[in-house]
Design a protein around this motif. Structure first.
Motif, PDB file in Angstrom:
ATOM      1  N   PHE A 195      -9.150  -3.008  -8.967  1.00 36.72           N
ATOM      2  CA  PHE A 195      -7.854  -3.177  -9.888  1.00 36.72           C
ATOM      3  C   PHE A 195      -7.357  -1.928 -10.530  1.00 36.72           C
ATOM      4  O   PHE A 195      -6.501  -2.142 -11.251  1.00 36.72           O
ATOM      5  CB  PHE A 195      -8.562  -4.212 -10.826  1.00 36.72           C
TER       6      PHE A 195
ATOM      7  N   SER B 179      -3.301   1.074  -7.045  1.00 37.28           N
ATOM      8  CA  SER B 179      -1.909   0.225  -6.932  1.00 37.28           C
ATOM      9  C   SER B 179      -1.678  -0.712  -6.199  1.00 37.28           C
ATOM     10  O   SER B 179      -2.640  -0.505  -4.980  1.00 37.28           O
ATOM     11  CB  SER B 179      -0.695   1.569  -6.459  1.00 37.28           C
ATOM     12  N   SER B 180      -1.391  -1.725  -6.527  1.00 37.57           N
ATOM     13  CA  SER B 180      -1.269  -3.079  -5.523  1.00 37.57           C
ATOM     14  C   SER B 180      -0.578  -2.588  -4.104  1.00 37.57           C
ATOM     15  O   SER B 180      -1.065  -3.285  -3.130  1.00 37.57           O
ATOM     16  CB  SER B 180      -0.675  -4.247  -6.213  1.00 37.57           C
TER      17      SER B 180
ATOM     18  N   CYS C 137      -1.214  -7.808  -4.178  1.00 33.44           N
ATOM     19  CA  CYS C 137      -1.063  -6.930  -2.885  1.00 33.44           C
ATOM     20  C   CYS C 137      -0.322  -7.678  -1.850  1.00 33.44           C
ATOM     21  O   CYS C 137      -0.285  -8.857  -1.866  1.00 33.44           O
ATOM     22  CB  CYS C 137      -2.492  -6.530  -2.554  1.00 33.44           C
TER      23      CYS C 137
ATOM     24  N   ILE D 263      -4.399  -9.468  -7.828  1.00 35.06           N
ATOM     25  CA  ILE D 263      -3.931  -7.909  -7.310  1.00 35.06           C
ATOM     26  C   ILE D 263      -2.570  -7.524  -6.973  1.00 35.06           C
ATOM     27  O   ILE D 263      -1.951  -6.764  -7.469  1.00 35.06           O
ATOM     28  CB  ILE D 263      -4.814  -7.391  -6.312  1.00 35.06           C
TER      29      ILE D 263
END
Length: 273
Positions: free
Chosen positions: A187, A190-191, A245, A243
């Motif tokens: 976490f 960067s996503s 992502c 996240i």
């Protein structure tokens, strides 16, 4: 009934990775057809080509080649025509076009892309990185990785990490297990540097069942339970959403194809594929 494709001889004056990739990518377009590819690397003289031609005649093979020396390309084409064999010159046309555009002659140095240069050392470093930070062994790797792959067990995280490493990409991978909290490092990055991997539950069930059988274990183990798999995938998707992502559904995709999508995400910022 599965059809068989003619044998493809991949002929190169180096390792033949380029011709192999093109051959496999082309063959993959013919679903249900079994492909046979024979690698013939480090071809450096006409005598070697003569031997290849004799064997190719028996297989009635297609010859896909990357030969930078024009004399070897011409010799192979001449012998193939004589023996009624089909050929595909993968490098020649582009070399010719680039030569015409630049007014320069190619260096004709075999294996030039594998020289001990900066790119080579970057690839070695990336491979060492992938091994060191595989399967969440050290979550600190996420802080230094070019990309962090996350997903439940058997979603091809390790094969993808190694494949990307051969492209010079430092990839760490972290498994997501409901009983184990994700590492805090996940976490902190960067996503856009994290990519979530998922599979259809039935497909993952098949993979895990086969894995258990290969280990001599019963297919009824909780690891391969469809209910357990669904729970794991839902848990993993929750982490991925938290996240923020990108997520790739790797069902039915070869490692090379999924890796290409990951690279597209890294370079273009795509989200879900």
């Amino acid at each position: 009934m599965t059809k068989e494709m003619p044998v493809i001889y991949v002929i190169s004056d180096a390792l033949g990775e380029t011709a192999e990739f093109v051959s496999r990518a082309s063959a993959a377009q013919f679903i249900g057809v079994r492909t046979r590819i024979r690698m013939v690397p480090y071809v450096r003289d006409e005598a070697h080509i003569d031997d290849i031609i004799e064997e190719a005649i028996r297989d009635q093979a297609i010859l896909a080649y990357t030969l930078v020396l024009s004399k070897l390309r011409l010799y192979l084409e001449k012998k193939a025509i004589e023996k009624n064999l089909r050929t595909v010159d993968i490098l020649g046309p582009l070399l010719k076009l680039l030569s015409e555009e630049t007014g320069m002659e190619p260096s004709n140095i075999p294996n030039i892309t594998h020289r001990m240069d900066e790119q080579y050392f970057r690839k070695v470093e990336a491979i060492e990185f992938a091994v060191k930070y595989d399967d969440g062994k050290d979550p600190r790797g996420a802080l230094y990785a070019d990309v962090v792959l996350i997903g439940v067990s058997r979603t091809s995280k390790t094969p993808l990490s190694m494949y990307l490493a051969h492209k010079g990409i430092k990839a760490a991978n972290i498994p997501l297990v409901p009983e184990v909290a994700p590492p805090s490092e996940l976490f902190e990055v960067s996503s856009q540097k994290v990519v979530g991997l998922t599979l259809r539950p039935d497909h993952l069930n098949t993979i895990r069942t086969a894995r258990l059988k290969s280990l001599g274990l019963g297919a009824s183990a909780d690891y391969a339970s469809l209910q357990r798999i669904v729970e794991e995938l839902e848990y993993a998707r929750g982490i991925m959403r938290k996240i923020g992502c990108p997520i790739i559904d790797a069902t039915g995709r070869a490692v090379e194809e999924t890796a290409a999508l990951i690279l597209e995400i890294l370079y273009k910022g795509e989200r879900n594929v």
